[in-house]
Design an enzyme around this catalytic site. Structure first.
Site, PDB file in Angstrom:
ATOM      1  N   PRO A   2      -1.921   3.142   1.119  1.00 49.83           N
ATOM      2  CA  PRO A   2      -1.377   5.213   1.804  1.00 49.83           C
ATOM      3  C   PRO A   2      -2.598   6.013   1.052  1.00 49.83           C
ATOM      4  O   PRO A   2      -2.475   5.819  -0.383  1.00 49.83           O
ATOM      5  CB  PRO A   2       0.016   4.984   1.578  1.00 49.83           C
ATOM      6  CG  PRO A   2       0.141   3.982   1.378  1.00 49.83           C
ATOM      7  CD  PRO A   2      -0.253   2.307   0.565  1.00 49.83           C
ATOM      8  N   GLU A   3      -3.003   6.557   1.756  1.00 52.45           N
ATOM      9  CA  GLU A   3      -3.978   7.503   0.603  1.00 52.45           C
ATOM     10  C   GLU A   3      -3.319   9.230   1.510  1.00 52.45           C
ATOM     11  O   GLU A   3      -2.540   9.246   2.523  1.00 52.45           O
ATOM     12  CB  GLU A   3      -5.006   7.677   1.225  1.00 52.45           C
ATOM     13  CG  GLU A   3      -6.203   5.923   0.917  1.00 52.45           C
ATOM     14  CD  GLU A   3      -7.144   6.363   0.297  1.00 52.45           C
ATOM     15  OE1 GLU A   3      -7.384   7.202  -1.035  1.00 52.45           O
ATOM     16  OE2 GLU A   3      -7.783   4.963  -0.466  1.00 52.45           O
ATOM     17  N   LYS A  51       0.340  12.590  -2.432  1.00 55.56           N
ATOM     18  CA  LYS A  51       0.728  11.478  -1.176  1.00 55.56           C
ATOM     19  C   LYS A  51       2.064  10.989  -1.767  1.00 55.56           C
ATOM     20  O   LYS A  51       3.249   9.722  -0.944  1.00 55.56           O
ATOM     21  CB  LYS A  51       0.173  10.479  -2.094  1.00 55.56           C
ATOM     22  CG  LYS A  51      -1.266  10.203  -2.309  1.00 55.56           C
ATOM     23  CD  LYS A  51      -2.063   9.201  -1.959  1.00 55.56           C
ATOM     24  CE  LYS A  51      -2.375   8.842  -3.809  1.00 55.56           C
ATOM     25  NZ  LYS A  51      -2.215   7.421  -4.144  1.00 55.56           N
ATOM     26  N   ARG A 262      -8.139  -0.792 -11.316  1.00 61.63           N
ATOM     27  CA  ARG A 262      -7.890  -0.855  -9.737  1.00 61.63           C
ATOM     28  C   ARG A 262      -9.793  -0.989  -9.601  1.00 61.63           C
ATOM     29  O   ARG A 262     -10.838  -0.220 -10.109  1.00 61.63           O
ATOM     30  CB  ARG A 262      -8.344   1.151  -9.470  1.00 61.63           C
ATOM     31  CG  ARG A 262      -6.546   1.683  -9.321  1.00 61.63           C
ATOM     32  CD  ARG A 262      -5.557   1.438  -8.752  1.00 61.63           C
ATOM     33  NE  ARG A 262      -5.641   0.907  -7.331  1.00 61.63           N
ATOM     34  CZ  ARG A 262      -5.458   2.623  -6.882  1.00 61.63           C
ATOM     35  NH1 ARG A 262      -4.411   3.331  -7.892  1.00 61.63           N
ATOM     36  NH2 ARG A 262      -5.667   2.695  -5.609  1.00 61.63           N
TER      37      ARG A 262
END
Ligand SMILES: [Zn+2]
Length: 276
Positions: A2-3, A51, A262
């Site tokens: 999800p962004e 978010k 990441r």
């Protein structure tokens, strides 16, 4: 993953389906709120902040004031795996029931179900700032302020731009896909220190545009073309040719202090690594 655009979409969808409706039943499947029952409460609003998601609720009109009836907010965060889905009465869930963390059912039978949520808590609406107050300006929010976002990024000039963009305190809404795509579009390697990014203003503006054009799309696309598999410039494309110069896209990791490493994807020709 999800962004900010997914979270915005989820909030918009739930707001349309739920706002103004009274809850007939709630089921919180997390230990700290397992006994909480919000039947009779009305959903006023569903909003996203970066978010984070907030369902704002007003108490039943006949609530006992002595029991405390200040407005409440359900605060959730999707993290890596989470999603919120809306179902009509009797509709089958599209995710395994054991991953449901909360079920909100309104009097007309509509259900909002939060699956695999990374954060789920209920707080007084008046205290929302304690959970989202640390966020920088929201790329898709009414508070969007590019000058402030840029100033926040510049406050740590030596930090790699690829990490600074993920830090929701600087600007809220960018996840790993967008930070990689934005760096490619700005022709900067994600490890480049913020102070060495030539056009930070342009980079910030581009990030906001990318999220904005994608927020109403069914599936994310940062390129605007290239057919069904052409939805990214570099993200997830290790070993494939750069869509601009045909050099092979490289994959690496970027973290700080051994934490929060990441994946990064970049074109070594369009985005030369920093020289030190
Ligand atoms: Zn290239």
């Amino acid at each position: 993953m999800p962004e900010g655009d997914n979270v915005w979409q989820a909030a918009t969808r739930m707001h349309a389906a739920l706002a103004g409706k009274r809850l007939a039943q709630t089921d919180f499947r997390v230990p700290s709120f397992a006994t909480l029952d919000l039947a009779g409460w009305t959903i006023l609003d569903v909003v996203s902040r970066g978010k984070h998601l907030l369902h704002r609720l007003s108490p039943p009109e006949d609530a006992d004031p002595s029991a405390g009836s200040a407005p409440l907010s359900i605060h959730s965060h999707l993290k890596m795996e989470g999603s919120w889905q809306v179902y009509g009465a009797g509709e089958r869930w599209r995710k395994p029931a054991h991953t449901a963390r909360v079920v909100l059912r309104t009097e007309d039978g509509t259900s909002a179900v939060g699956f695999s949520l990374g954060v789920l808590e209920v707080i007084p609406t008046a205290e929302e700032q304690t959970v989202v107050g640390h966020l920088g300006p929201d790329l898709l929010g009414a508070d969007w302020n590019p000058a402030l976002a840029e100033a926040n990024l510049r406050a740590q000039p030596d930090r790699p731009i690829g990490l600074a963009l993920l830090d929701q305190r600087n600007l809220a809404g960018i996840g790993n896909i967008y930070r990689n795509e934005v760096c490619f579009l700005a022709r900067v390697h994600p490890a480049t220190p913020v102070s060495e990014v030539r056009d930070l203003t342009g980079l910030v503006a581009m990030a906001q545009r990318l999220l904005e054009v994608n927020r109403n799309r069914g599936s994310r696309n940062t390129t605007g073309g290239f057919g069904p598999r052409g939805n990214s410039w570099v993200y997830g494309r290790a070993g494939q040719p750069c869509r601009r110069c045909h050099t092979r896209i490289q994959h690496g990791v970027l973290g700080e202090g051994g934490v929060s490493e990441r994946d990064i994807y970049f074109c070594p020709r369009c985005q030369p690594p920093p020289q030190h």
